[in-house]
Write a protein that holds these residues in place. Structure first.
Motif, PDB file in Angstrom:
ATOM      1  N   ARG A   1       8.006  10.171   8.774  1.00 56.90           N
ATOM      2  CA  ARG A   1       6.725  10.768   9.171  1.00 56.90           C
ATOM      3  C   ARG A   1       5.953  11.251   7.945  1.00 56.90           C
ATOM      4  NH1 ARG A   1       3.954  15.111  10.035  1.00 56.90           N
ATOM      5  NH2 ARG A   1       5.521  16.446   9.060  1.00 56.90           N
ATOM      6  N   ILE A   2       6.650  11.875   6.996  1.00 47.56           N
ATOM      7  CA  ILE A   2       5.990  12.325   5.769  1.00 47.56           C
ATOM      8  C   ILE A   2       5.420  11.133   5.008  1.00 47.56           C
ATOM      9  CG2 ILE A   2       6.450  13.331   3.487  1.00 47.56           C
ATOM     10  CD1 ILE A   2       8.472  15.194   4.925  1.00 47.56           C
ATOM     11  N   GLY A   3       6.153  10.018   5.003  1.00 46.37           N
ATOM     12  CA  GLY A   3       5.663   8.828   4.315  1.00 46.37           C
ATOM     13  C   GLY A   3       4.344   8.323   4.867  1.00 46.37           C
ATOM     14  N   PHE A   4       4.217   8.338   6.175  1.00 44.64           N
ATOM     15  CA  PHE A   4       2.988   7.822   6.790  1.00 44.64           C
ATOM     16  C   PHE A   4       1.885   8.869   6.901  1.00 44.64           C
ATOM     17  CE2 PHE A   4       5.848   4.478   8.443  1.00 44.64           C
ATOM     18  CZ  PHE A   4       5.093   3.355   8.090  1.00 44.64           C
ATOM     19  N   HIS A   5       2.252  10.129   7.138  1.00 47.59           N
ATOM     20  CA  HIS A   5       1.243  11.125   7.489  1.00 47.59           C
ATOM     21  C   HIS A   5       1.216  12.336   6.564  1.00 47.59           C
ATOM     22  CE1 HIS A   5       0.757   8.772  11.114  1.00 47.59           C
ATOM     23  NE2 HIS A   5       2.040   8.927  11.406  1.00 47.59           N
TER      24      HIS A   5
ATOM     25  N   CYS B   1       4.490  10.958  -1.576  1.00 46.77           N
ATOM     26  CA  CYS B   1       4.210  11.459  -0.237  1.00 46.77           C
ATOM     27  C   CYS B   1       4.976  12.746  -0.023  1.00 46.77           C
ATOM     28  CB  CYS B   1       4.620  10.439   0.829  1.00 46.77           C
ATOM     29  SG  CYS B   1       3.827   8.823   0.636  1.00 46.77           S
ATOM     30  N   LEU B   2       4.262  13.828   0.295  1.00 42.73           N
ATOM     31  CA  LEU B   2       4.855  15.164   0.401  1.00 42.73           C
ATOM     32  C   LEU B   2       4.620  15.757   1.780  1.00 42.73           C
ATOM     33  CD1 LEU B   2       3.806  16.704  -3.029  1.00 42.73           C
ATOM     34  CD2 LEU B   2       6.016  15.707  -2.420  1.00 42.73           C
ATOM     35  N   PRO B   3       5.449  16.723   2.173  1.00 40.07           N
ATOM     36  CA  PRO B   3       5.209  17.421   3.439  1.00 40.07           C
ATOM     37  C   PRO B   3       3.857  18.136   3.419  1.00 40.07           C
ATOM     38  CG  PRO B   3       7.408  17.903   2.589  1.00 40.07           C
ATOM     39  CD  PRO B   3       6.665  17.199   1.492  1.00 40.07           C
ATOM     40  N   PRO B   4       3.310  18.409   4.589  1.00 36.65           N
ATOM     41  CA  PRO B   4       2.035  19.151   4.633  1.00 36.65           C
ATOM     42  C   PRO B   4       2.173  20.466   3.909  1.00 36.65           C
ATOM     43  CG  PRO B   4       2.584  18.273   6.801  1.00 36.65           C
ATOM     44  CD  PRO B   4       3.791  18.042   5.935  1.00 36.65           C
ATOM     45  N   ASP B   5       1.097  20.878   3.255  1.00 38.16           N
ATOM     46  CA  ASP B   5       1.087  22.144   2.533  1.00 38.16           C
ATOM     47  C   ASP B   5       0.926  23.266   3.548  1.00 38.16           C
ATOM     48  OD1 ASP B   5       0.693  24.323   0.906  1.00 38.16           O
ATOM     49  OD2 ASP B   5      -0.604  23.261  -0.505  1.00 38.16           O
TER      50      ASP B   5
ATOM     51  N   ASP C   1       0.821  -1.210   0.000  1.00 37.38           N
ATOM     52  CA  ASP C   1       0.000   0.000   0.000  1.00 37.38           C
ATOM     53  C   ASP C   1       0.852   1.257   0.000  1.00 37.38           C
ATOM     54  OD1 ASP C   1      -2.607  -1.357   0.359  1.00 37.38           O
ATOM     55  OD2 ASP C   1      -1.783  -1.909   2.319  1.00 37.38           O
ATOM     56  N   LEU C   2       2.130   1.113   0.363  1.00 32.72           N
ATOM     57  CA  LEU C   2       3.049   2.234   0.472  1.00 32.72           C
ATOM     58  C   LEU C   2       4.463   1.691   0.274  1.00 32.72           C
ATOM     59  CD1 LEU C   2       3.830   5.186   1.352  1.00 32.72           C
ATOM     60  CD2 LEU C   2       3.718   4.368   3.724  1.00 32.72           C
ATOM     61  N   VAL C   3       5.263   2.386  -0.555  1.00 35.61           N
ATOM     62  CA  VAL C   3       6.633   1.935  -0.814  1.00 35.61           C
ATOM     63  C   VAL C   3       7.611   3.035  -0.400  1.00 35.61           C
ATOM     64  CG1 VAL C   3       8.300   1.195  -2.555  1.00 35.61           C
ATOM     65  CG2 VAL C   3       5.910   0.467  -2.740  1.00 35.61           C
ATOM     66  N   PHE C   4       8.462   2.710   0.575  1.00 44.02           N
ATOM     67  CA  PHE C   4       9.552   3.602   0.950  1.00 44.02           C
ATOM     68  C   PHE C   4      10.761   3.284   0.077  1.00 44.02           C
ATOM     69  CE2 PHE C   4       7.078   3.985   4.847  1.00 44.02           C
ATOM     70  CZ  PHE C   4       7.287   5.306   5.232  1.00 44.02           C
TER      71      PHE C   4
END
Length: 296
Positions: free
Chosen positions: A109-113, A289-293, A58-61
């Motif tokens: 943290r950016i990857g998950f949230h 996955c990006l930092p919060p805007d 579901d998510l690839v680091f």
């Protein structure tokens, strides 16, 4: 619902406290299955990415530099599965352009949230790239810098290679932009960009955005150290398109023919010399996955 999370890591690259710390940070989250793949070189990564996708990630680091990210992006293009970048390479231009920090805990943290966004990729001769691709002077310079030199000298290794290549010959190039001839002359370099900033914080394409559906296209007729110094100076202190030795436009599709075989590169990775390039923009091809805007 627990996520199936995959890690595809270039084991020779370093970030923070390393891969053992990464494993701890991931398992502290609400993770179901953890798929863990380490590779000795970036060209081995796509096979592992495809295996992770097949196993339901579901998510690839992705742990590595631009070369590893490019190989993984090529395998993940249009899959819809988010990629989280862990910028562990010598050059991390894609991460830098996206605001992803060289901090392991924050990148996880950016990857998950962080927010999920669909960004463009370019595709050149059948292979996707995320940052830039080029042929001629720029690609020859990158090809000369081996892994040991990058590790030992960092950005200085590119500067030293550039000095050795500025005297190279101009090559006949015919470049078509969206089906119409745009350039038909001798040039030293063709550059295609998906983002604006290249090494050292220099903006090669001032107006580039990785979500606008376009590829930036630049061609340079600079020859010799004096003209190239003027080009780099203009990039660093003004707008690239104000240089008399640079032409810049944007395109959906680019076709180029060279009068002699030229080495080309994708996101810093060397490819074999060719006399022909076919490229196009692929809008929204990679979910990232990006930092919060900060504006929201």
């Amino acid at each position: 619902m627990s996520l199936t999370v995959a890690v595809v890591a270039h084991r020779k690259k370093t970030l923070g406290a390393g891969l053992d710390r990464l494993r701890v940070l991931i398992t502290e989250q609400d993770v179901g299955d953890l798929l863990w793949f380490e590779v000795p070189k970036s060209k081995k990564a796509p096979k592992k990415v495809r295996k992770a996708l097949k196993q339901g990630a579901d998510l690839v680091f992705v742990w590595g530099g631009d070369g590893t990210v490019q190989r993984c992006a090529d395998a993940m293009a249009s899959s819809g599965v988010p990629m989280a970048i862990l910028p562990a390479g010598t050059a991390n231009l894609f991460a830098t352009n996206l605001g992803i920090p060289l901090d392991l805990e924050e990148a996880v943290r950016i990857g998950f949230h962080g927010r999920r966004e669909k960004l463009d990729l370019g595709v050149l001769n059948g292979e996707h790239f995320a940052v830039m691709a080029g042929a001629g002077f720029e690609a020859d310079m990158i090809a000369e810098v081996d892994g040991q030199a990058k590790k030992r000298l960092g950005k200085l290794s590119y500067v030293k290679a550039a000095v050795r290549h500025v005297g190279g010959p101009l090559v006949p190039m015919k470049i078509e932009i969206d089906g119409a001839t745009w350039f038909d002359d001798r040039a030293s370099c063709l550059l295609l960009g998906n983002v604006s900033t290249i090494g050292g914080g220099i903006e090669a394409f001032d107006d580039a955005r990785p979500d606008d559906g376009w590829l930036e296209v630049g061609v340079s007729t600079a020859k010799g150290p004096i003209q190239w110094a003027r080009v780099i100076g203009r990039m660093a202190g003004g707008r690239s398109d104000e240089s008399p030795f640079v032409r810049i436009t944007r395109a959906r599709k680019v076709s180029a023919r060279f009068g002699a075989p030229l080495t080309y590169e994708l996101d810093g990775g060397e490819r074999e010399a060719t006399t022909r390039i076919e490229a196009e923009a692929v809008p929204g091809a990679l979910t990232i996955c990006l930092p919060p805007d900060e504006r929201s």
